[in-house]
Design a protein around this motif. Structure first.
Motif, PDB file in Angstrom:
ATOM      1  N   MET A  13       0.833  -1.197   0.000  1.00 58.48           N
ATOM      2  CA  MET A  13       0.000   0.000   0.000  1.00 58.48           C
ATOM      3  C   MET A  13       0.871   1.251   0.000  1.00 58.48           C
ATOM      4  SD  MET A  13      -3.183   0.979  -0.044  1.00 58.48           S
ATOM      5  CE  MET A  13      -4.132  -0.406   0.591  1.00 58.48           C
ATOM      6  N   PRO A  14       0.728   2.124  -0.988  1.00 57.80           N
ATOM      7  CA  PRO A  14       1.559   3.335  -1.046  1.00 57.80           C
ATOM      8  C   PRO A  14       1.193   4.312   0.062  1.00 57.80           C
ATOM      9  CG  PRO A  14      -0.119   3.379  -2.758  1.00 57.80           C
ATOM     10  CD  PRO A  14      -0.195   2.016  -2.131  1.00 57.80           C
ATOM     11  N   GLN A  15       2.170   5.082   0.498  1.00 56.97           N
ATOM     12  CA  GLN A  15       1.980   6.020   1.604  1.00 56.97           C
ATOM     13  C   GLN A  15       2.268   7.461   1.180  1.00 56.97           C
ATOM     14  OE1 GLN A  15       1.134   4.995   4.886  1.00 56.97           O
ATOM     15  NE2 GLN A  15       0.816   2.947   4.063  1.00 56.97           N
ATOM     16  N   ASP A  16       2.163   7.739  -0.118  1.00 60.02           N
ATOM     17  CA  ASP A  16       2.535   9.073  -0.597  1.00 60.02           C
ATOM     18  C   ASP A  16       1.338   9.882  -1.057  1.00 60.02           C
ATOM     19  OD1 ASP A  16       2.002   7.408  -2.725  1.00 60.02           O
ATOM     20  OD2 ASP A  16       3.575   8.232  -4.014  1.00 60.02           O
ATOM     21  N   GLU A  25       0.043   5.793  -7.657  1.00 60.63           N
ATOM     22  CA  GLU A  25       0.075   4.346  -7.863  1.00 60.63           C
ATOM     23  C   GLU A  25      -1.322   3.791  -8.117  1.00 60.63           C
ATOM     24  OE1 GLU A  25       2.699   1.859  -7.892  1.00 60.63           O
ATOM     25  OE2 GLU A  25       3.619   3.768  -8.457  1.00 60.63           O
ATOM     26  N   PHE A  26      -2.340   4.345  -7.439  1.00 65.06           N
ATOM     27  CA  PHE A  26      -3.699   3.841  -7.616  1.00 65.06           C
ATOM     28  C   PHE A  26      -4.168   4.024  -9.056  1.00 65.06           C
ATOM     29  CE2 PHE A  26      -4.287   5.058  -2.928  1.00 65.06           C
ATOM     30  CZ  PHE A  26      -3.846   3.808  -2.509  1.00 65.06           C
ATOM     31  N   ALA A  27      -3.888   5.199  -9.635  1.00 66.89           N
ATOM     32  CA  ALA A  27      -4.275   5.455 -11.021  1.00 66.89           C
ATOM     33  C   ALA A  27      -3.509   4.540 -11.973  1.00 66.89           C
ATOM     34  CB  ALA A  27      -4.015   6.925 -11.368  1.00 66.89           C
ATOM     35  N   LYS A  28      -2.241   4.310 -11.673  1.00 70.60           N
ATOM     36  CA  LYS A  28      -1.427   3.410 -12.500  1.00 70.60           C
ATOM     37  C   LYS A  28      -2.009   2.002 -12.466  1.00 70.60           C
ATOM     38  CE  LYS A  28       3.306   1.547 -12.754  1.00 70.60           C
ATOM     39  NZ  LYS A  28       2.975   0.171 -12.309  1.00 70.60           N
ATOM     40  N   TRP A  29      -2.321   1.519 -11.267  1.00 73.47           N
ATOM     41  CA  TRP A  29      -2.902   0.177 -11.152  1.00 73.47           C
ATOM     42  C   TRP A  29      -4.224   0.090 -11.918  1.00 73.47           C
ATOM     43  CZ3 TRP A  29      -2.273  -0.326  -5.089  1.00 73.47           C
ATOM     44  CH2 TRP A  29      -0.910  -0.434  -4.798  1.00 73.47           C
ATOM     45  N   PHE A  48      -6.428  -5.595  -4.275  1.00 72.71           N
ATOM     46  CA  PHE A  48      -6.855  -4.208  -4.085  1.00 72.71           C
ATOM     47  C   PHE A  48      -7.626  -3.789  -5.329  1.00 72.71           C
ATOM     48  CE2 PHE A  48      -6.375   0.417  -4.089  1.00 72.71           C
ATOM     49  CZ  PHE A  48      -6.691   0.717  -2.772  1.00 72.71           C
ATOM     50  N   ILE A  49      -8.893  -3.462  -5.157  1.00 71.01           N
ATOM     51  CA  ILE A  49      -9.761  -3.192  -6.307  1.00 71.01           C
ATOM     52  C   ILE A  49      -9.823  -1.696  -6.586  1.00 71.01           C
ATOM     53  CG2 ILE A  49     -12.108  -3.392  -7.215  1.00 71.01           C
ATOM     54  CD1 ILE A  49     -12.418  -5.899  -5.525  1.00 71.01           C
ATOM     55  N   THR A  50      -9.507  -1.311  -7.819  1.00 66.35           N
ATOM     56  CA  THR A  50      -9.543   0.091  -8.227  1.00 66.35           C
ATOM     57  C   THR A  50     -10.605   0.368  -9.278  1.00 66.35           C
ATOM     58  OG1 THR A  50      -7.799  -0.388  -9.833  1.00 66.35           O
ATOM     59  CG2 THR A  50      -7.109   0.504  -7.698  1.00 66.35           C
TER      60      THR A  50
END
Length: 358
Positions: A13-16, A25-29, A48-50
């Motif tokens: 899980m990214p922390q930035d 990272e969420f948009a990339k995934w 992790f569902i995006t």
């Protein structure tokens, strides 16, 4: 032919990110797939569902279980506090709707939802509005600066929560100390819930705890669901009041629009999948947000979502109407911050505001 694990190094899980600008990272995934393999701090591998449609399907599909842990990102942040015996431990299993599947989930939830319907919550609107009016008056009298979260959003959410649940007035301060804190302790929570159930059994009223006592639930089930209801939702309401105001005070055009058209306040919401919500990273109070998943979906949709809408809407409306020169001084949410616990949610942080000249 390939050999070995197809996911040798799952991301963590990214922390930035911030509540306003999630990690890139969420948009990339999301561009790669609607779900991404994710490694938790304790070594657990999950998904992790995006993607919006996949998230909605998972929430509605009863083949997915809520049993065990929901998103095990690491050790539980909750300490035990007061020790609990076998009966209280059983209550946290049998009545915990956050970790139950049908038919037990159906039985327990049905006993708890009566005071959270649209009609029932509308009946609370006047009292909630009057409390917000009084709290805002106290805030302005003590000004000209305040922490909008600690001094306004938190007490407003506590009042609404205690009123609908039926927490006796002499117990509200203790409720606040136990539940309105980041240092939650399971033992303290369940003991408090047991004490309230005992106090209310001979003094039933028009509230959720009384409904539980009137229901056919077992003692363990009542205690479990009472503990969950006391510990759920109130923090999210306070958080959203502060976060929405940070967004508005950081965007003068959107703020002015809402002041001119306050009827738009009940629909301030967002999700991030551009296939469902165009330009999702832009804060837009005119967005058509029907179908958003902020309150979940399916049988596990948030029990208190109607109450949350009323409290948040009334709080934002009165802030905009009564404090026209309100301005943001500082908000910790605007800087990257770690998640607040084992679920990917943020702590509210300080929301320092001022209103010189009002």
């Amino acid at each position: 032919e390939t050999t070995g694990c197809p996911y040798p190094h799952p991301p963590v899980m990214p922390q930035d990110g911030t509540p306003f600008q999630p990690s890139p990272e969420f948009a990339k995934w999301r561009t790669e797939a609607p779900a991404t393999r994710l490694a938790a701090e304790n070594g657990t591998i999950g998904w992790f569902i995006t993607g919006y449609e996949l998230a909605r399907q998972v929430l509605q599909d009863t083949r997915f279980s809520m049993a065990d842990r929901r998103t095990p990102l690491g050790p539980s942040p909750y300490e035990m506090g007061r020790p609990i015996d076998e009966e209280k431990g059983r209550a946290l299993v049998e009545g915990n709707v956050l970790g139950l599947d049908p038919p037990q989930h159906t039985k327990v939830r049905r006993a708890a939802v009566g005071r959270f319907s649209v009609r029932a919550v509308r009946g609370q609107r006047q009292a909630i509005g009057e409390y917000i009016e009084g709290r805002l008056g106290d805030l302005l009298a003590a000004g000209p600066t305040a922490d909008l979260f600690e001094d306004f959003a938190l007490p407003v959410s506590v009042f609404a929560h205690c009123r609908v649940l039926g927490i006796p007035d002499p117990k509200v301060a203790e409720f606040t100390a136990i539940f309105a804190t980041e240092d939650l302790k399971f033992g303290d929570m369940v003991h408090f819930a047991a004490e309230v159930l005992e106090l209310k059994k001979d003094d039933l009223g028009d509230d959720t705890v009384s409904d539980l006592l009137r229901s056919e639930l077992t003692g363990s089930e009542r205690l479990g669901i009472a503990t969950v209801l006391m510990g759920s939702g109130r923090d999210a309401v306070a958080y959203m009041i502060g976060t929405i105001m940070v967004s508005l005070l950081s965007d003068p055009a959107q703020l002015d629009l809402l002041r001119r058209e306050p009827e738009r306040i009940p629909t301030v919401a967002a999700n991030r999948d551009a296939t469902r919500f165009p330009d999702p990273d832009t804060f837009d109070v005119t967005r058509e947000a029907t179908g958003h998943l902020a309150f979940g979906n399916g049988i596990h949709a948030c029990i208190g979502q109607q109450l949350a809408r009323v409290v948040i809407g009334e709080a934002i409306t009165q802030l905009l109407q009564r404090v026209p020169k309100l301005r943001l001084v500082e908000a910790q949410q605007q800087e990257p911050m770690a998640f607040a616990g084992d679920l990917p949610t943020y702590a509210p942080g300080t929301v320092r505001v001022a209103w010189d000249g009002d």
